[in-house]
Enzyme design. Structure first.
Site, PDB file in Angstrom:
ATOM      1  N   GLN A 126     -32.265  26.133  19.595  1.00  0.00           N
ATOM      2  CA  GLN A 126     -30.871  25.718  19.425  1.00  0.00           C
ATOM      3  C   GLN A 126     -30.381  24.838  20.572  1.00  0.00           C
ATOM      4  OE1 GLN A 126     -28.235  28.826  17.189  1.00  0.00           O
ATOM      5  NE2 GLN A 126     -29.365  29.969  18.721  1.00  0.00           N
ATOM      6  N   ILE A 174     -46.421  26.772  28.660  1.00  0.00           N
ATOM      7  CA  ILE A 174     -45.838  26.937  29.997  1.00  0.00           C
ATOM      8  C   ILE A 174     -46.416  28.136  30.746  1.00  0.00           C
ATOM      9  CG2 ILE A 174     -43.679  25.818  29.295  1.00  0.00           C
ATOM     10  CD1 ILE A 174     -42.377  28.624  29.322  1.00  0.00           C
ATOM     11  N   ALA A 206     -38.219  30.312  25.906  1.00  0.00           N
ATOM     12  CA  ALA A 206     -38.054  31.720  26.276  1.00  0.00           C
ATOM     13  C   ALA A 206     -38.372  32.613  25.094  1.00  0.00           C
ATOM     14  CB  ALA A 206     -36.626  31.983  26.746  1.00  0.00           C
ATOM     15  N   THR A 262     -36.633  35.243  23.414  1.00  0.00           N
ATOM     16  CA  THR A 262     -35.260  35.747  23.407  1.00  0.00           C
ATOM     17  C   THR A 262     -35.041  36.901  22.437  1.00  0.00           C
ATOM     18  OG1 THR A 262     -34.620  34.074  21.787  1.00  0.00           O
ATOM     19  CG2 THR A 262     -34.314  33.523  24.116  1.00  0.00           C
ATOM     20  N   ASP A 292     -26.820  36.813  30.189  1.00  0.00           N
ATOM     21  CA  ASP A 292     -25.937  37.903  30.619  1.00  0.00           C
ATOM     22  C   ASP A 292     -26.691  39.223  30.747  1.00  0.00           C
ATOM     23  OD1 ASP A 292     -26.235  37.720  27.781  1.00  0.00           O
ATOM     24  OD2 ASP A 292     -24.600  39.139  27.509  1.00  0.00           O
ATOM     25  N   TYR A 345     -36.124  42.334  28.481  1.00  0.00           N
ATOM     26  CA  TYR A 345     -35.654  40.953  28.411  1.00  0.00           C
ATOM     27  C   TYR A 345     -34.863  40.582  29.662  1.00  0.00           C
ATOM     28  CZ  TYR A 345     -32.971  36.873  26.886  1.00  0.00           C
ATOM     29  OH  TYR A 345     -32.387  35.624  26.806  1.00  0.00           O
ATOM     30  N   LYS A 397     -36.016  37.846  32.621  1.00  0.00           N
ATOM     31  CA  LYS A 397     -35.200  36.661  32.888  1.00  0.00           C
ATOM     32  C   LYS A 397     -34.719  36.646  34.345  1.00  0.00           C
ATOM     33  CE  LYS A 397     -34.123  33.867  30.339  1.00  0.00           C
ATOM     34  NZ  LYS A 397     -34.794  32.567  30.027  1.00  0.00           N
ATOM     35  N   TRP A 420     -24.485  34.986  23.913  1.00  0.00           N
ATOM     36  CA  TRP A 420     -24.010  34.924  22.525  1.00  0.00           C
ATOM     37  C   TRP A 420     -24.066  33.477  22.003  1.00  0.00           C
ATOM     38  CZ3 TRP A 420     -19.543  38.731  21.051  1.00  0.00           C
ATOM     39  CH2 TRP A 420     -19.794  39.995  21.575  1.00  0.00           C
TER      40      TRP A 420
END
Length: 277
Positions: free
Chosen positions: A11, A38, A61, A63, A103, A126, A130, A151
């Protein structure tokens, strides 16, 4: 300027490519997992040394937060080692690195807007991967931009599209009403990333749209804007048990942006309204 975007099929990667294509003097290198692994240091060094980008924006990532709880090694390879490899290879040629974070690096149990200077305390695999990625990027490349968001929705699979699809086959929907955060458009996030890079404003930044809501309140607004009559009922997190613990409160304040370049993000209501037009 030559810019490499990893995770370009996601996205945020799509939105960055879209916005950069409207700018003069930008040479884009777009990669997905099939173009650049990567997690392989030798492959990364070879790729970066051959193409010599000025900036690497790492949107790659894992996610899927629940999958991270079971695929722990994969999560660390992609979210942590992958970030380190890109930062190190970028540093080797004097390039900058943008690392997109989350977050989930916070505990999610403190009812206050979180700034870049608040203590991190990840509660999920997760979040841990990160955060580890953040730390390795910092230590391997001084020219870093670490940007935490939350979000996120844009061109791809996301919560908004899931709710719209469910509304077509359900007369009522139960949506969690005890998790608070900020829906964030990839449009706003991409604008901020581009501005930070243009200003060479290195550091750690929060970037979400302004305001806060629950998933239930977000869904109600989505349906209101689209004129959808499906009834939305509030429920608790406990009614939908998941492998990864969701933050109860993870509202990020774009504090460093406010103190430096200025916060150019919109309210979450304005952003979702434009998205659904």
């Amino acid at each position: 300027m030559k810019i490499l975007i990893t995770g370009a099929n996601g996205q945020l990667g799509r939105e960055l490519a879209k916005q950069y294509k409207d700018k003069k003097g930008i040479d884009l290198i777009l990669t997905g997992s099939s173009d650049l692994d990567i997690t392989n240091l030798k492959v990364v060094y070879s790729f970066i040394n051959e193409r010599k980008p000025d900036v690497i924006i790492n949107c790659a990532a894992l996610t899927a937060v629940d999958k991270c709880e079971t695929e722990i090694d994969m999560a660390y390879k992609i979210n942590t080692i992958g970030a380190k490899n890109l930062a190190s290879a970028a540093n080797e040629i004097g390039a900058e690195i943008v690392q997109v974070s989350t977050d989930y690096v916070f505990g999610g149990n403190i009812d206050k807007q979180l700034t870049e200077f608040d203590e991190v305390n990840p509660q999920t695999v997760y979040g841990k991967t990160k955060l580890a990625g953040e730390l390795l990027v910092k230590s391997h490349n001084p020219k870093h931009y670490i940007i935490r968001t939350a979000w996120l929705y844009g061109d791809g699979n996301n919560f908004v599209k899931t709710m719209l699809a469910l509304s077509k086959t359900n007369k009522t929907l139960k949506v969690v009403n005890d998790q608070k955060g900020t829906p964030t458009s990839t449009v706003d996030l991409a604008r901020v990333i581009i501005k930070l890079v243009e200003d060479k404003n290195y550091g750690v930044f929060h970037c979400t749209c302004k305001g806060q809501c629950t998933w239930y309140e977000f869904t109600k607004e989505i349906f209101r804007l689209k004129g959808i009559t499906t009834e939305v009922l509030p429920c608790s997190t406990d009614e939908f048990p998941r492998a990864a613990k969701r933050p109860e409160y993870s509202v990020l304040r774009n504090y460093t942006l406010e103190l430096t370049t200025g916060d150019i993000t919109r309210s979450w209501q304005d952003a979702i309204n434009e998205y659904l037009l």
